[in-house]
Motif scaffolding. Structure first.
Motif: not given
Length: 393
Positions: A276-278, A286-287, A322-333
């Motif tokens: 994410f830093a890169q 990234p959100r 264009d500079g906007a990106v959303d990342v969602h992770l859902a760790w389910l069982p």
């Protein structure tokens, strides 16, 4: 007619045939030659045995090299033996060895010629022993002659057939060995191909992401150099750091190609912050949302798949967003769900469905038993993946 045979094998066959000739030919002359009254007849008898032995054991010498010619030689020796008036002799062992060779190493045609020789040879041998050699059973007339001839016929065919069947069994063994060797070779080639595909996929993920960051930083440094030189210096530092990291990863992959000693260290969830830093250094913020959090330590293969999928999705966002990106992770069982959304730039070309990046992401998901889908939703490009993780460790 001639099979490929190594020089060593041919020499061994010839030496073995010579030894058998030296052992069995004198035995045939001394113990089994019919009594003769005159020297010329005795000399002719010895010559006939020697000629028959030369033909038969000569056939043995080329049994593996040319089973078809060996069968012809054995028949010629047997005919010489019968024309000389001899019954069964020790040199007839050569006939059994030649029949073995026809079924073990002969072509399909020679194989069946060998079987025909078993039947025809058995019949001729039985008739010869009954009517020429004078082998008699009881009074030698009527039913006893028929019974004795039948027994001789059965014994001859069984003796000759036993040698042919033994060769056929060895033929089956050789064929199974070749089939197994071909199977092992195919499995080795498949494993090597899978390894090349894996390394190529890793190479693409590493190089494509690093170059995307470098290009974004270089463009930013070029525009900022006229206004804020210090920003250009910072961008150049980021470029150098990213390039060094990519060079280290590429060297590790090349080492695997040369030495094939394990997979080496692979990215884990702990490396996501560096990723994410890169991306931030390339001008993309990234959100990131992780909900719920991992209940434990996911398997290493799942961590690597999550990292590589996010890496490629963020690389696409750098290239075409264009500079906007959303990342969602859902760790389910039982699984982890990944979703990456980025707004596509107005001038961005449509994504090629067969691009290496999209294919690589799907392969990553499929390797761990998961799935991945990509689609264009209006102005947004969406990557969705679901990876099964089972019980967390």
């Amino acid at each position: 007619m001639i099979r490929p045979l190594s020089r060593t094998a041919l020499i061994l066959d010839i030496v073995g045939a010579v030894l058998l000739f030296v052992i069995f030919t004198p035995m045939s002359v001394v113990f089994y030659a019919p009594p003769v009254t005159g020297e010329p007849v005795a000399g002719a008898a010895v010559a006939a045995v020697v000629v028959a032995g030369l033909l038969m054991f000569g056939a043995v010498a080329i049994g593996r090299l040319s089973p078809g010619l060996a069968l012809v030689g054995a028949w010629a020796g047997a005919i010489v033996q019968m024309l000389a008036g001899f019954g069964p002799l020790p040199i007839d062992l050569a006939i059994l060895l030649v029949l073995y060779a026809t079924s073990a190493w002969g072509s399909r045609r020679v194989l069946w010629w060998g079987l025909g020789s078993v039947i025809v040879g058995g019949v001729i041998a039985a008739l010869y022993m009954v009517f020429v050699s004078g082998v008699a059973f009881g009074t030698g007339t009527g039913w006893e002659l028929v019974t004795g001839g039948t027994l001789l016929l059965a014994a001859s065919i069984m003796a000759l057939g036993f040698a042919w069947v033994c060769g056929l069994l060895w033929r089956v063994v050789l064929r199974s060995r070749r089939t197994r060797a071909a199977q092992l070779q195919a499995e080795a080639l498949a494993a090597e191909e899978q390894e090349r595909v894996r390394i190529a996929r890793d190479m693409h993920d590493i190089v494509a992401h690093s170059l995307a960051v470098v290009i974004a930083q270089a463009d930013g440094a070029r525009y900022a150099s006229a206004v804020k030189p210090e920003m250009a210096t910072e961008a150049l530092g980021t470029i150098a750091q990213t390039a060094r990291g990519a060079l280290s990863d590429v060297r590790m992959l090349l080492t695997q190609l040369r030495h094939r000693q394990g997979d080496g260290p692979q990215p884990t969830l702990a490396d996501l912050e560096t990723l994410f830093a890169q991306v931030r250094q390339a001008g993309i913020e990234p959100r990131v949302t992780v909900d719920p959090m991992p209940p434990g330590e996911p398997p290493g293969a799942i961590q690597l798949a999550v990292y590589r999928i996010l890496q490629e999705a963020l690389t696409n966002a750098i290239r075409h967003g264009d500079g906007a990106v959303d990342v969602h992770l859902a760790w389910l069982p039982d699984r982890v769900d990944i979703q990456v959304r980025n707004t596509v730039a107005a001038d961005a070309p449509p994504s090629a469905p067969g691009g290496h990046g999209l294919i690589g992401m799907r392969e990553r998901a499929q390797l761990v038993g998961g799935s991945l889908h990509t689609e264009r939703r209006g102005a947004q490009f969406v990557v969705q993946s679901s990876l099964p993780i089972g019980a967390s460790q």
